[in-house]
Design a protein around this motif. Sequence first.
Motif, short mmCIF file in Angstrom:
data_model
loop_
_atom_site.label_atom_id
_atom_site.label_comp_id
_atom_site.label_asym_id
_atom_site.label_seq_id
_atom_site.Cartn_x
_atom_site.Cartn_y
_atom_site.Cartn_z
N ARG A 206 0.84 -1.19 0.00
CA ARG A 206 0.00 0.00 0.00
C ARG A 206 0.88 1.24 0.00
O ARG A 206 1.82 1.35 0.78
CB ARG A 206 -0.93 0.01 1.22
N THR A 210 -2.60 5.89 1.87
CA THR A 210 -3.75 5.08 1.48
C THR A 210 -5.00 5.44 2.27
O THR A 210 -6.10 5.48 1.73
CB THR A 210 -3.44 3.58 1.66
N SER A 330 -13.60 7.70 -0.75
CA SER A 330 -12.35 7.99 -0.04
C SER A 330 -11.35 6.84 -0.14
O SER A 330 -10.20 6.98 0.29
CB SER A 330 -12.63 8.27 1.44
N SER A 332 -9.77 3.49 -2.68
CA SER A 332 -9.61 3.09 -4.08
C SER A 332 -9.86 1.61 -4.29
O SER A 332 -9.91 1.15 -5.44
CB SER A 332 -8.19 3.44 -4.56
N ARG A 333 -10.02 0.84 -3.22
CA ARG A 333 -10.23 -0.60 -3.34
C ARG A 333 -11.48 -1.00 -2.57
O ARG A 333 -11.74 -0.51 -1.47
CB ARG A 333 -9.03 -1.36 -2.77
N SER A 393 -10.98 13.20 -3.62
CA SER A 393 -11.55 12.03 -4.29
C SER A 393 -11.87 12.35 -5.74
O SER A 393 -11.64 11.55 -6.64
CB SER A 393 -12.82 11.58 -3.57
N GLY A 396 -8.65 12.55 -7.69
CA GLY A 396 -8.07 11.22 -7.87
C GLY A 396 -8.81 10.42 -8.91
O GLY A 396 -8.22 9.71 -9.72
N SER A 397 -10.14 10.55 -8.93
CA SER A 397 -10.90 9.81 -9.92
C SER A 397 -10.66 10.34 -11.31
O SER A 397 -10.68 9.60 -12.28
CB SER A 397 -12.39 9.88 -9.58
N GLU A 400 -7.47 8.80 -12.50
CA GLU A 400 -7.65 7.40 -12.87
C GLU A 400 -8.37 7.30 -14.22
O GLU A 400 -8.11 6.41 -15.01
CB GLU A 400 -8.47 6.69 -11.79
N ARG A 410 -13.89 6.82 -13.99
CA ARG A 410 -14.17 6.43 -12.61
C ARG A 410 -14.64 7.68 -11.88
O ARG A 410 -13.85 8.54 -11.53
CB ARG A 410 -12.92 5.87 -11.91
N GLY A 413 -14.25 8.08 -7.52
CA GLY A 413 -13.49 6.97 -6.98
C GLY A 413 -14.33 5.76 -6.66
O GLY A 413 -13.92 4.89 -5.91
N PRO A 416 -14.40 0.94 -8.58
CA PRO A 416 -14.08 -0.41 -8.12
C PRO A 416 -15.24 -1.05 -7.37
O PRO A 416 -15.49 -2.24 -7.49
CB PRO A 416 -12.86 -0.18 -7.21
#
Length: 431
Positions: A206, A210, A330, A332-333, A393, A396-397, A400, A410, A413, A416
């Motif tokens: 990680r 994270t 918040s 990513s997985r 968020s 970040g999206s 991605e 995405r 976020g 996934p």
Amino acid sequence: MRVRKRRSQRRASASPWTYVPATWLAGVLAAVGLGAVAPVGSALRASLGLSDGALAWATSSITAVSAALGIPAGWWVRRFGAQRALSWGLFVMSVAAVGSAAAGSWELLLGARIAEGVGYLLVFVAGPVVLTRLTQGGLRSAALALWGTCVPTGLAIAAVAGGALESVWTSNQWLALTALGPLIMAGVLMAVLPPIPRAVVRRTHREAGTWNGALRLGVAYGSLSLVGVAVVMVLPTFLLEQREATAAVTGAVVAVVCLGSAVGGLVASWLLRRGSAFSSLVPLGALMPVACLPAFSAEFPLAVSGGAATLVLGVDGLLISAVFAAVPASVSRAEDVDVANGILNQLGSVGILLGPPVFGLVIAAAGWGAVAALVLVFGGLGAILLLTAARTSASGSAAESSNGPGGRERRNGAEPLAKAADVSKRQRTRP
């Protein structure tokens, strides 16, 4: 075997609004257990010979468990499975409530309440995870925002029902009654919820940061919870001592103010379902310190002060619901949602425990005018952190979306999680 498979397929094909209200009701009933001692506090103090401090420990021990074990509970729910953890949490609460009803000493009562706190923690970590994995898009945001109304709704029900029954029932009978709801709801959830596959825990490295988004939301939740609980706790003292209101009037005003938090959460759920962004709700936080000025001033009519206090709790409840709705974005997985909700519950419970003493000390030193300043500080911190988490968020999206394989978008976020939900649904409904 075929009958069981057909039942599973029927549950999997059911409308989300079959299991979203059921999951929400589970959280409400758990919150009833959280507030079960307060309405019968005087009777318990008399029957067990408790001091005010001992009664306070019995009242707050459930929250103390969450403040100490929220993050470990998130890791455990990930491995045990959210659906099983939710049902088992309700069952534990039911058994522990029976123990509270049968307790003949403070030690037994405290032990039963701590055990009830373990079940409560499982419910409030697993509940949002269940909603996250069974819903998508705007429905997911609305369902999670609705979850944010569980605590004020459950506390209001406990206060009204417990207060009404106090004159005709013993405290033991009331506590025993609170065991029925979670027990029945545990069975209902087993029948209603479709199978939810446990998240696959990947043992990958990680990157640093994270958990930054979840931690920001956790501190935001803690700050906003601190404000809401503290305002509700100090308002009766203000009304009785500064406004010279009667006990009946004070109780009615506080009940309406508490319901304001639930109404705010419902408004957040409605707005997010209609596509409003989290960031568009944050500026409403500026209303809280402004509304505190008439709420805690003897210069205004009591109706104005009560309405202003209701506005404070309404906005606070709206922002808390927005925090819950922001959790999937918040991380990513998909498998990290469990731990993120554990972080949220632990830091939120810390805020709930710290709120009343912090407000009490500052009011004793600086007077009632300091309430608005404290709400500005803590409410502002919560709103800023929520806004920061939402923007992080979103950025970040976007990264991605542009850099991900195939350029697939995405949003917030959440891809996934949505993908995981789609895959599990196809697996469940395959003939």
